[in-house]
Structure formats: structure tokens, C-alpha cells
Write a protein that holds these residues in place. Sequence first.
Motif, PDB file in Angstrom:
ATOM      1  N   TRP A  46       0.870  -1.120   0.193  1.00  0.00           N
ATOM      2  CA  TRP A  46      -0.283  -0.493   0.256  1.00  0.00           C
ATOM      3  C   TRP A  46       0.677   1.548  -0.123  1.00  0.00           C
ATOM      4  N   THR A  47       1.521   1.300   1.217  1.00  0.00           N
ATOM      5  CA  THR A  47       3.420   2.913   1.125  1.00  0.00           C
ATOM      6  C   THR A  47       3.319   2.785  -0.431  1.00  0.00           C
ATOM      7  N   ARG A  48       4.186   1.948  -1.107  1.00  0.00           N
ATOM      8  CA  ARG A  48       4.362   1.914  -1.909  1.00  0.00           C
ATOM      9  C   ARG A  48       3.480   2.179  -3.478  1.00  0.00           C
ATOM     10  N   LEU A  49       2.294   1.704  -3.700  1.00  0.00           N
ATOM     11  CA  LEU A  49       1.191   1.915  -4.192  1.00  0.00           C
ATOM     12  C   LEU A  49       1.068   3.386  -4.324  1.00  0.00           C
ATOM     13  N   PHE A  50       1.415   3.701  -2.772  1.00  0.00           N
ATOM     14  CA  PHE A  50       1.204   5.332  -3.194  1.00  0.00           C
ATOM     15  C   PHE A  50       2.042   6.017  -3.786  1.00  0.00           C
ATOM     16  N   HIS A  51       3.353   6.045  -3.058  1.00  0.00           N
ATOM     17  CA  HIS A  51       4.347   6.956  -3.817  1.00  0.00           C
ATOM     18  C   HIS A  51       4.500   6.235  -5.196  1.00  0.00           C
ATOM     19  N   ALA A  52       4.291   5.256  -6.236  1.00  0.00           N
ATOM     20  CA  ALA A  52       3.899   5.531  -7.045  1.00  0.00           C
ATOM     21  C   ALA A  52       3.046   6.563  -7.611  1.00  0.00           C
ATOM     22  N   HIS A  53       1.618   6.395  -6.901  1.00  0.00           N
ATOM     23  CA  HIS A  53       0.884   7.110  -7.368  1.00  0.00           C
ATOM     24  C   HIS A  53       1.896   8.464  -7.118  1.00  0.00           C
ATOM     25  N   PHE A  54       1.563   9.071  -6.358  1.00  0.00           N
ATOM     26  CA  PHE A  54       2.485  11.012  -5.917  1.00  0.00           C
ATOM     27  C   PHE A  54       3.018  10.946  -6.943  1.00  0.00           C
ATOM     28  N   LEU A  83       2.382   5.409   5.579  1.00  0.00           N
ATOM     29  CA  LEU A  83       0.799   5.437   4.661  1.00  0.00           C
ATOM     30  C   LEU A  83      -0.112   5.967   5.517  1.00  0.00           C
ATOM     31  N   LYS A  84       0.613   6.258   6.792  1.00  0.00           N
ATOM     32  CA  LYS A  84      -0.372   6.803   7.441  1.00  0.00           C
ATOM     33  C   LYS A  84      -0.318   8.438   6.706  1.00  0.00           C
ATOM     34  N   THR A  85       0.663   8.828   6.602  1.00  0.00           N
ATOM     35  CA  THR A  85       0.719  10.252   6.169  1.00  0.00           C
ATOM     36  C   THR A  85       0.024  10.263   5.045  1.00  0.00           C
ATOM     37  N   CYS A  86       0.564   9.359   3.770  1.00  0.00           N
ATOM     38  CA  CYS A  86       0.186   9.073   2.715  1.00  0.00           C
ATOM     39  C   CYS A  86      -1.369   9.049   2.639  1.00  0.00           C
ATOM     40  N   ILE A  87      -1.797   8.659   3.000  1.00  0.00           N
ATOM     41  CA  ILE A  87      -3.918   8.558   3.417  1.00  0.00           C
ATOM     42  C   ILE A  87      -3.839   9.533   3.659  1.00  0.00           C
ATOM     43  N   SER A  88      -3.609  10.683   4.589  1.00  0.00           N
ATOM     44  CA  SER A  88      -3.614  12.258   5.378  1.00  0.00           C
ATOM     45  C   SER A  88      -3.787  12.758   3.945  1.00  0.00           C
ATOM     46  N   LYS A  89      -2.312  12.452   3.634  1.00  0.00           N
ATOM     47  CA  LYS A  89      -2.179  13.639   1.973  1.00  0.00           C
ATOM     48  C   LYS A  89      -2.876  12.800   0.720  1.00  0.00           C
ATOM     49  N   TYR A  90      -3.873  12.033  -0.150  1.00  0.00           N
ATOM     50  CA  TYR A  90      -4.401  12.248  -0.714  1.00  0.00           C
ATOM     51  C   TYR A  90      -5.899  12.219  -0.381  1.00  0.00           C
TER      52      TYR A  90
END
Length: 182
Positions: A46-54, A83-90
Motif C-alpha cells: 500500500w505504501t509503495r502504491l501511494f508513492h508510485a501514485h504521488f 502510509l498514514k501520511t499518504c492516506i492523509s495527503k491523498y
Amino acid sequence: MTLRKGKTKSTLESSIESALLAVEIYNKPRTPFRVEGFITQMIIAWTRLFHAHFNHTIGSKYYHKNSNGRYQTIDGEKKSWELKTCISKYGTLEAGVKSNLNFFIKLRNKIEHRHIDRDEIGIMIFGECQSLLYNYENTLIEFFGEDYALNESLSFSIQFSRLRKKSQIQASKNFFPKKLKN
């Protein structure tokens, strides 16, 4: 959407590999640390999924900065959003997906920093684990399209059943007569 070589594609591929490894760990019988391994690998996925998206949408801005505007570093590399920050930023995840992720973030923290009873927890969270994987694939498709869906890579696992036909029971009795009596 087909990604060309680069950081977004390599991060996305790493995310998918981590999710597939999580499923492999979870479905492998008698694997020690099975539930913990699944949870840890899915948090990474999940963390890398968000990183790829960002990386694809905002560039390399998914790093923590100090109060002076400089990037924080860990072992000489920029510290990425967890991950928690990614969720918040998304910010636009459905409530159920966000709740499921926060549940697993807490469990992962417990795995890493404390102790859980793996036998008890594995039975209790099966549905949550399935939701975590289902939500991951839906988000993966939302971010990068159906070309990256996992369904082509996964197969149904063979399951053992406690239910047996009479002929199976008789064959077992003939093969293991003393153990079955006990």
C-alpha cells in the motif's frame, strides 16, 4: 495506462510484488509468521502504491521536510511519507478503505513493537485481510488502470476441509487406525 521505465513504474512493480508475496505467504500452509508476514507485506504494498501514485501525479514531493524546508534523511536517503501520511495527503479514500488501512497500520505497529497471539488473530481477521487485498486491487486499478490488476496473477488456493465422505473416513481409519481412535 502503460507506464514507461522510471521511478513510478519501478515503485509500482515493487508494490505489486509485495502484494503478491503477501498472498503467497498467507496461503502457504504451516508458514510461521504467516499473518504477520501478510500484514507487513501489504503495508509495504500500500505504501509503495501511494508513492508510485504521488510520483506520477505530483513528482518527488512525497518526502518529509524539516521546519527549515530541508528534506529529512534516514541513512542518507530522503524520508518518504509513511502510509498514514499518504492516506492523509491523498485525502479521498472511501471511509471503509481508510478504516481498513488504519486497522492494519495499528496491527502492523503491534507486530513490530509488541506481541500478538497469531493463532487467535489470524482467525479473527480473515475478512479484514480479504478486504485489505480487495481494496488494494481496486485502488491499484483506480490509480493505474486495469492493465495492472492482480487477478491475472492470482489463483484460487486449494483448501482442506474437515468434512469428509464416508469412504474418505474409512480410508483414513484403515491407514491411521490408532491415531483416529485417540
